[in-house]
Scaffold this motif. Structure first.
Motif, PDB file in Angstrom:
ATOM      1  N   VAL A  56       0.837  -1.177   0.144  1.00 46.88           N
ATOM      2  CA  VAL A  56      -0.024  -0.021   0.093  1.00 46.88           C
ATOM      3  C   VAL A  56       0.849   1.322   0.128  1.00 46.88           C
ATOM      4  O   VAL A  56       2.029   1.207   0.555  1.00 46.88           O
ATOM      5  CB  VAL A  56      -1.015  -0.044   1.255  1.00 46.88           C
ATOM      6  CG1 VAL A  56      -1.946  -1.206   1.036  1.00 46.88           C
ATOM      7  CG2 VAL A  56      -0.223   0.094   2.561  1.00 46.88           C
ATOM      8  N   GLN A  57       0.423   2.234  -0.446  1.00 51.57           N
ATOM      9  CA  GLN A  57       1.164   3.435  -0.735  1.00 51.57           C
ATOM     10  C   GLN A  57       0.764   4.772   0.110  1.00 51.57           C
ATOM     11  O   GLN A  57      -0.480   4.969  -0.127  1.00 51.57           O
ATOM     12  CB  GLN A  57       1.123   3.667  -2.251  1.00 51.57           C
ATOM     13  CG  GLN A  57       2.408   4.587  -2.789  1.00 51.57           C
ATOM     14  CD  GLN A  57       2.248   4.633  -4.292  1.00 51.57           C
ATOM     15  OE1 GLN A  57       1.399   5.301  -4.871  1.00 51.57           O
ATOM     16  NE2 GLN A  57       3.159   3.916  -4.918  1.00 51.57           N
ATOM     17  N   TYR A  58       1.789   5.156   0.891  1.00 48.48           N
ATOM     18  CA  TYR A  58       1.379   6.209   1.581  1.00 48.48           C
ATOM     19  C   TYR A  58       1.706   7.718   1.099  1.00 48.48           C
ATOM     20  O   TYR A  58       3.102   7.530   0.565  1.00 48.48           O
ATOM     21  CB  TYR A  58       1.801   6.277   3.216  1.00 48.48           C
ATOM     22  CG  TYR A  58       2.136   7.602   3.747  1.00 48.48           C
ATOM     23  CD1 TYR A  58       0.883   8.304   4.116  1.00 48.48           C
ATOM     24  CD2 TYR A  58       3.149   8.238   4.351  1.00 48.48           C
ATOM     25  CE1 TYR A  58       0.641   9.747   4.936  1.00 48.48           C
ATOM     26  CE2 TYR A  58       3.253   9.580   5.004  1.00 48.48           C
ATOM     27  CZ  TYR A  58       2.015  10.159   5.174  1.00 48.48           C
ATOM     28  OH  TYR A  58       1.863  11.167   5.871  1.00 48.48           O
ATOM     29  N   LEU A  59       0.946   8.622   0.629  1.00 51.80           N
ATOM     30  CA  LEU A  59       1.235   9.785  -0.183  1.00 51.80           C
ATOM     31  C   LEU A  59       1.031  10.878   0.659  1.00 51.80           C
ATOM     32  O   LEU A  59       0.166  10.947   1.517  1.00 51.80           O
ATOM     33  CB  LEU A  59       0.383   9.886  -1.531  1.00 51.80           C
ATOM     34  CG  LEU A  59       0.666   8.445  -2.486  1.00 51.80           C
ATOM     35  CD1 LEU A  59      -0.477   8.656  -3.321  1.00 51.80           C
ATOM     36  CD2 LEU A  59       2.015   8.486  -3.042  1.00 51.80           C
ATOM     37  N   VAL A  60       1.839  11.987   0.341  1.00 56.35           N
ATOM     38  CA  VAL A  60       1.512  13.249   0.907  1.00 56.35           C
ATOM     39  C   VAL A  60       1.508  14.149  -0.048  1.00 56.35           C
ATOM     40  O   VAL A  60       2.551  14.310  -1.168  1.00 56.35           O
ATOM     41  CB  VAL A  60       2.656  13.640   1.895  1.00 56.35           C
ATOM     42  CG1 VAL A  60       2.331  14.950   2.539  1.00 56.35           C
ATOM     43  CG2 VAL A  60       2.747  12.592   2.941  1.00 56.35           C
ATOM     44  N   VAL A  61       0.665  15.201  -0.593  1.00 58.13           N
ATOM     45  CA  VAL A  61       0.620  15.959  -1.684  1.00 58.13           C
ATOM     46  C   VAL A  61       0.504  17.427  -0.920  1.00 58.13           C
ATOM     47  O   VAL A  61      -0.130  17.627  -0.005  1.00 58.13           O
ATOM     48  CB  VAL A  61      -1.022  16.059  -2.237  1.00 58.13           C
ATOM     49  CG1 VAL A  61      -0.957  16.938  -3.363  1.00 58.13           C
ATOM     50  CG2 VAL A  61      -1.298  14.373  -2.456  1.00 58.13           C
ATOM     51  N   GLY A  62       1.486  18.217  -1.396  1.00 59.90           N
ATOM     52  CA  GLY A  62       1.665  19.449  -0.722  1.00 59.90           C
ATOM     53  C   GLY A  62       0.619  20.711  -1.265  1.00 59.90           C
ATOM     54  O   GLY A  62      -0.436  20.192  -2.194  1.00 59.90           O
TER      55      GLY A  62
END
Length: 474
Positions: free
Chosen positions: A192-198
């Motif tokens: 699974v992929q943890y993402l942070v979008v600025g």
């Protein structure tokens, strides 16, 4: 003024009455026209400070539909919206999200753009605004689709080319940093992929966390320092017969909660054992006393454990999980015996201690009788205990309640809760506006829509002047 456009073949109109599939009958039945209505009638008084759009997404299948195999989760997404301004309800619109398949079946020009692994699905689960973009969302590997202010589809959205794969139905925007966090999964990924979008709308951080067995991670929880991952016994099985529901309860699979530091890597995840259960929707989570995390969520004892999975026949309940980071343990406590779903809290309190929460009281028997999903809305006082309830009349139905603060600095429950509610007397849907501090008193206003809105999933309040976005004053 009403305007109906782009209706599919009239033979589809008889589908709901011709099938025993509960997701194609009654209040779940799809509508077959896109409607635009202006100057909607209002009973009561709309708060003049509500300036924006209430949007909600949900499945609305286009023909052809196979009644034997169709499931609620699989219908093409249709977004319904109401525009409020200066005490008036200016318009109602409903529009299918134009994936290639939807556009083709409507006889329209295809919207070209990127795809992830060739997936072409009209997102049907949530609709949310971030960094100037209104996004229809779904999980499982498909891309979000961007919508314009009048709900027309712009096309697939990849966060300006920075999204490494698919996305999620439930991103979370940290109210303090303004950044968006997400946990995405894809049926072909071993992680699974943890993402942070600025705040510029571009993905700035990615962490791939290995998991086995393709679990459904519909949502996640966020605290000030951690990301919580729900690795539970509902898994995808692609070996099932064509047309069969692909998700099922894996009785031999351990249930565990992953605790990932926000700035950590995949090797920093701590996996903590929990009792077997399933979680679609957390309400909120927060840290306290240096070693504990409190999570309020809606939990199922088991789910999709049968030949024809109907989630509402497996009741879910509000729970509090206490995560002891020092002991490495998770303690579950049920807080309410009423069946509930779709929990929400004040978005300004995300990842911080909160006192109040809201949920839909699920109808006994759920969609087994096609009579709708929500018997009422519940407001919880999680600090002092107790609750208030707004009940629907016989034959009525209500969807997810979205809290809207009265102003940026208002108290936690100073504001309104908005929801779509079916009125059996009109045989059409209202947008109800409840005063959060007088919840059981009933709506302060009802906006009368000209049509029925089918039972659906999640929505958002998108104010006209949202930070980081051009005004939608039009």
């Amino acid at each position: 003024m009403n305007d109906a456009t782009n209706g599919p073949a009239s033979t589809a109109r008889d589908l709901a009455g011709a099938t025993a599939n509960p997701y194609l009958r009654g209040l779940f039945a799809p509508v077959h026209d896109e409607v635009t209505a202006f100057d909607l009638p209002v009973t009561g008084r709309l708060p003049e400070t509500l300036r924006g759009r209430y949007l909600r997404n949900g499945p609305n299948p286009l023909p052809p539909v196979d009644p034997a195999s169709y499931h609620w989760f699989g219908g093409e997404g249709m977004v319904h919206g109401v525009r409020l301004r200066d005490g008036r309800a200016e318009w109602y619109r409903n529009r299918w999200v134009r994936s290639d398949a939807v556009a083709g079946r409507l006889g329209e020009k295809l919207l070209h753009g990127p795809r992830h692994l060739g997936m072409d699905f009209a997102p049907n689960t949530h609709v949310q605004s971030f960094a100037g973009h209104c996004l229809a969302l779904v999980e499982g590997g498909s891309l979000p689709y961007e919508l314009d202010p009048e709900l027309y589809t712009i096309g697939p959205f990849t966060f300006h080319g920075t999204l490494p794969g698919g996305f999620t139905a439930h991103p979370a925007v940290d109210p303090h940093s303004g950044e968006m966090h997400a946990v995405a999964y894809c049926l072909t990924w071993p992680y699974v992929q943890y993402l942070v979008v600025g705040t510029d709308g571009r993905v700035r951080r990615r962490v791939d966390v290995p998991v086995d067995g393709h679990p459904m991670m519909h949502d996640f929880s966020l605290t000030v320092r951690y990301v919580l991952l729900y690795d539970l016994p509902v898994v995808f099985d692609g070996r099932r017969a064509p047309g069969a529901f692909p998700w099922h309860w894996d009785r031999g699979r351990p249930a565990r909660l992953g605790v990932l530091p926000r700035e950590g890597g995949a090797g920093d995840v701590r996996w903590l054992e929990v009792e077997p259960c399933f979680v679609f929707h957390p309400m909120n989570a927060y840290e306290h006393d240096g070693r504990f995390i409190t999570v309020h969520l809606v939990g199922y004892e088991r789910l999709f454990d049968g030949e024809r999975p109907v989630p509402e026949l497996c009741p879910a309940h509000l729970e509090r999980w206490t995560v002891d980071l020092a002991a490495g343990s998770v303690r579950r406590v049920r807080l309410d015996d009423r069946p509930v779903e779709f929990p929400r809290a004040d978005p300004r309190r995300l990842a911080r201690r909160h006192r109040f929460g809201y949920a839909v009281r699920a109808r006994a028997g759920g969609s087994g009788g096609a009579g709708g999903f929500g018997a009422g809305l519940v407001k919880y006082d999680l600090a002092r205990g107790g609750s208030e309830e707004f009940r629907m009349p016989p034959g009525g139905d209500v969807g997810e309640g979205v809290f809207v603060p009265a102003s940026p600095g208002a108290a936690e429950d100073e504001g309104w809760v908005l929801a779509f509610a079916y009125d059996p007397l009109r045989e059409a849907t209202d947008l109800v506006v409840l005063a959060a501090q007088d919840f059981a008193a009933g709506p302060v206003a009802r906006v009368h829509l000209p049509v029925r809105v089918p039972v659906g999933f999640h929505g958002s309040w998108i104010p006209d002047h949202e930070p980081g976005r051009d005004s939608y004053d039009r």
